[in-house]
Motif scaffolding. Structure first.
Motif, PDB file in Angstrom:
ATOM      1  N   GLU A  36      38.646  17.413  55.186  1.00  0.00           N
ATOM      2  CA  GLU A  36      39.902  18.098  55.498  1.00  0.00           C
ATOM      3  C   GLU A  36      39.635  19.263  56.433  1.00  0.00           C
ATOM      4  O   GLU A  36      38.653  19.990  56.258  1.00  0.00           O
ATOM      5  CB  GLU A  36      40.545  18.664  54.217  1.00  0.00           C
ATOM      6  N   LEU A  61      41.045  22.788  57.375  1.00  0.00           N
ATOM      7  CA  LEU A  61      41.918  23.817  56.813  1.00  0.00           C
ATOM      8  C   LEU A  61      42.218  24.854  57.893  1.00  0.00           C
ATOM      9  O   LEU A  61      41.284  25.401  58.497  1.00  0.00           O
ATOM     10  CB  LEU A  61      41.238  24.482  55.617  1.00  0.00           C
ATOM     11  N   PHE A  77      40.880  30.502  60.459  1.00  0.00           N
ATOM     12  CA  PHE A  77      41.706  31.516  59.800  1.00  0.00           C
ATOM     13  C   PHE A  77      42.083  32.620  60.785  1.00  0.00           C
ATOM     14  O   PHE A  77      41.377  32.863  61.768  1.00  0.00           O
ATOM     15  CB  PHE A  77      40.941  32.152  58.637  1.00  0.00           C
ATOM     16  N   ALA A 118      36.752  25.325  59.567  1.00  0.00           N
ATOM     17  CA  ALA A 118      38.056  25.798  59.096  1.00  0.00           C
ATOM     18  C   ALA A 118      38.428  26.990  59.966  1.00  0.00           C
ATOM     19  O   ALA A 118      37.550  27.652  60.535  1.00  0.00           O
ATOM     20  CB  ALA A 118      37.993  26.196  57.628  1.00  0.00           C
ATOM     21  N   PRO A 153      37.182  34.168  54.562  1.00  0.00           N
ATOM     22  CA  PRO A 153      38.199  33.830  53.568  1.00  0.00           C
ATOM     23  C   PRO A 153      37.777  32.718  52.616  1.00  0.00           C
ATOM     24  O   PRO A 153      38.141  32.734  51.453  1.00  0.00           O
ATOM     25  CB  PRO A 153      39.390  33.379  54.421  1.00  0.00           C
ATOM     26  N   ASP A 154      37.036  31.742  53.092  1.00  0.00           N
ATOM     27  CA  ASP A 154      36.710  30.600  52.225  1.00  0.00           C
ATOM     28  C   ASP A 154      35.277  30.643  51.703  1.00  0.00           C
ATOM     29  O   ASP A 154      34.790  29.654  51.146  1.00  0.00           O
ATOM     30  CB  ASP A 154      36.978  29.274  52.947  1.00  0.00           C
ATOM     31  N   TYR A 175      48.808  27.841  54.582  1.00  0.00           N
ATOM     32  CA  TYR A 175      47.648  27.145  55.157  1.00  0.00           C
ATOM     33  C   TYR A 175      47.993  25.669  55.260  1.00  0.00           C
ATOM     34  O   TYR A 175      48.782  25.144  54.472  1.00  0.00           O
ATOM     35  CB  TYR A 175      46.415  27.315  54.254  1.00  0.00           C
ATOM     36  N   ARG A 205      32.419  30.729  53.231  1.00  0.00           N
ATOM     37  CA  ARG A 205      31.389  29.987  53.969  1.00  0.00           C
ATOM     38  C   ARG A 205      30.960  30.825  55.166  1.00  0.00           C
ATOM     39  O   ARG A 205      31.666  31.741  55.587  1.00  0.00           O
ATOM     40  CB  ARG A 205      31.940  28.641  54.454  1.00  0.00           C
TER      41      ARG A 205
END
Lengths: 299, 271
Positions: free
Chosen positions: A148, A150, A105, A103, A66-67, A139, A69
């Motif tokens: 941060e 996420l 998800f 992060a 999703p991001d 989120y 990475r």
């Protein structure tokens, strides 16, 4: 049924319903995504004592996450929605929130049944957490010392199947292990399944019950080669080692596919490599409603 | 079925309340019933067919042709379907909107997207003041949905905004994000003075350094790589907007404020 000199027993593996979800962990690079995923899926071999069964499903490249990475998709299963939620929350909090650059998800949508993911982890932000609604999904941005964290608010729950299995009966430990390793290589290519035991292989298969009242499960003595002369053994004289591969999957069909490619990989090594039989954990229908008949799967 | 089309006959001298002309309100009405609907115009009312030429029958797809900035409350309370407007519109475009799509080829007046809950408004021009805001005296602005402005927005964009997204391809006026409670406002052009005044929470995302600087009520939190930005920018890809072609970025300078209040809002400036 005999495949390449390997006897396929006329029996079935017995599996039971579980609740499962898929999570995607991303990080600055593939190395740290994997470290976080390994921590999350650690001590998650069997619901008997771990509370859940979890494993790494797939390594994802940046274009699949999703991001954007590098990431890892993991599957986690528990006996019910509440226990799954508890395991997801504690493992996310201790193993992903803490892992540098990570992060988290959801990898599975199910609007009808969801459990918290970042929904409660957000309180770690001590009031500095920030919510963002993106494409209808919430989120949480939680300030942490490296920047941060996420996390998606929720993840979907899927009615799943746990405990699919087959046994590899070989003439030696080394040959049983080599066959199981070959099977795991092929089974890892199948989506929606995990093999939760160490390296995907379990050497201490269990039966239901024990002579000791405190235990619900105990060693599967019928398949212990050192007990051939001591118990009602299911092993022929030349079998010296038995190893098991346990499979959890989002659907019965996924487990069917994984068992087929796994058993085929074992049979490809064949009798010439010391593989004698393929059997399965069968508890006479006491354990669960899902039955995986070996000969039907390999037909 | 062809779109239900209302073509304004003459430029009205007074403002017209177009709130009855939505897909929801016209769903079960015959052509005769639609023609006989009364619209408030100034301090009186008039039949729809006395103001508009009416053609087409698909009430889920409404077109307003020859529009002027005297047409107020277009898309009021709509929950589904589409309204497209050729020309300018007046105040309160998409007022209380809960779903569907609104598109205007010209400019819109004040209070565009006022207290909207969901859906999408696209203005292919400029908007007046208080985009996504709350009605005077009310404290909850828009609580969801997306407003896309291809031109410039007026002053006090996002006043009291609680959720949702306002995307401004041009410039934003003064007091952008004022009294904002949450949500996101992104601006590709320049912004006016008093950015984020009395902002409580929420995000102002700027791709250009504000020419009039950041207010003293915002503290610099430093430059950061924020993981949510690529995710949010990727969600713009499906939009018919310049934001869809915006190259993904995650490096921003972060300012927190308004510290005259709770100070949980943020201004993010692309680095």
């Amino acid at each position: 049924m005999i495949i390449n000199g390997v006897i396929i027993d006329e029996t079935f593996a017995e599996a039971f319903p579980m609740k499962g979800t898929r999570l995607i962990i991303t990080a600055l690079n593939a190395k740290w995504a994997m470290i976080s995923a390994q921590a999350f899926t650690g001590f998650a071999t069997s619901v008997i004592a771990c509370g859940c069964e979890a494993g790494i499903e797939k390594v994802l490249d940046a274009s699949e996450t999703p991001d954007g990475r590098p990431g890892v998709s993991i599957l986690i299963f528990a006996m019910g929605g509440k226990s799954l939620a508890k395991q997801v929350e504690t493992r996310s909090g201790q193993c992903v929130l803490t892992s540098p650059t990570s992060a988290l998800f959801s990898g599975l949508d199910n609007d009808e049944k969801e459990i918290p993911l970042g929904q409660n982890l957000r309180y770690f932000g001590d009031g500095f957490q920030i919510s963002k609604m993106i494409d209808g999904k919430r989120y949480w941005r939680i300030p942490v010392m490296d920047g941060e964290f996420l996390a998606q608010e929720k993840t979907g729950v899927h009615n799943s199947v746990g405990g699919g299995n087959f046994l590899v009966l070989a003439e030696s430990q080394a040959q049983a292990l080599a066959a199981c390793e070959a099977a795991i290589v092929e089974m890892k290519k199948i989506p929606n399944v995990i093999m939760p035991f160490p390296g995907g292989v379990v050497r201490s298969g269990s039966k239901v019950g024990s002579k000791f009242k405190a235990l619900n499960a105990s060693t599967n003595d019928a398949f212990c080669p050192t007990l051939k002369g001591q118990t009602k053994s299911d092993l022929s004289p030349e079998v010296e080692s038995v190893m098991e591969i346990v499979i959890d999957g989002l659907t019965k069909e996924d487990i069917d596919k994984a068992m087929r490619v796994g058993i085929q990989a074992v049979c490809d090594l064949g009798a010439e490599n010391g593989i004698r039989r393929i059997s399965a954990g069968n508890y006479g229908g006491k354990l669960g409603p899902f039955h995986f008949h070996l000969q039907e799967i390999m037909a | 079925m062809s779109a239900l089309t209302f073509t304004l006959k003459n430029a009205p001298a007074q403002r017209i309340d177009c709130s009855p002309l939505t897909p929801d309100a016209l769903a079960d009405k015959s052509a005769a019933e639609i023609a006989a609907l009364e619209l408030v115009i100034g301090n009186s009312s008039a039949r729809v067919d006395s103001l508009f030429e009416i053609s087409g029958e698909d009430s889920t797809n409404i077109q307003i042709e020859n529009s002027t900035d005297k047409l107020d409350f277009v898309g009021h309370n709509m929950t589904s379907g589409r309204i497209s407007v050729a020309g300018n519109v007046g105040a309160y475009l998409g007022h209380f909107m809960e779903g569907g799509e609104l598109e205007v080829t010209g400019n819109s007046g004040i209070y565009t997207g006022c207290e909207m809950k969901d859906g999408q408004i696209k203005v292919n021009g400029n908007t007046g003041d208080f985009v996504g805001g709350a009605r005077p005296g009310y404290k909850n602005g828009m609580t969801g949905g997306t407003v896309i402005i291809t031109g410039n927005s007026g002053d006090r964009t996002g006043d009291h905004m609680r959720r949702g997204m306002i995307l401004i391809e041009g410039n934003a006026g003064n007091y952008c994000g004022t009294r904002m409670v949450s949500g996101t406002i992104a601006v590709l052009g320049s912004v006016g003075s008093h950015l984020g005044y009395a902002m409580k929470r929420g995000t102002l995302l700027l791709t250009q350094q504000p020419t009039q600087g950041i207010s003293a009520n915002f503290n610099d939190c430093g430059s950061h790589t924020l993981a949510f930005l690529p995710l949010m920018l990727a969600s713009f890809k499906k939009l018919d907007s310049k934001f869809a072609s915006l190259e993904s970025f995650s490096r921003v300078q972060r300012y927190a404020g308004d510290l005259g209040g709770i100070g949980m809002g943020e201004i993010l400036v692309k680095l």
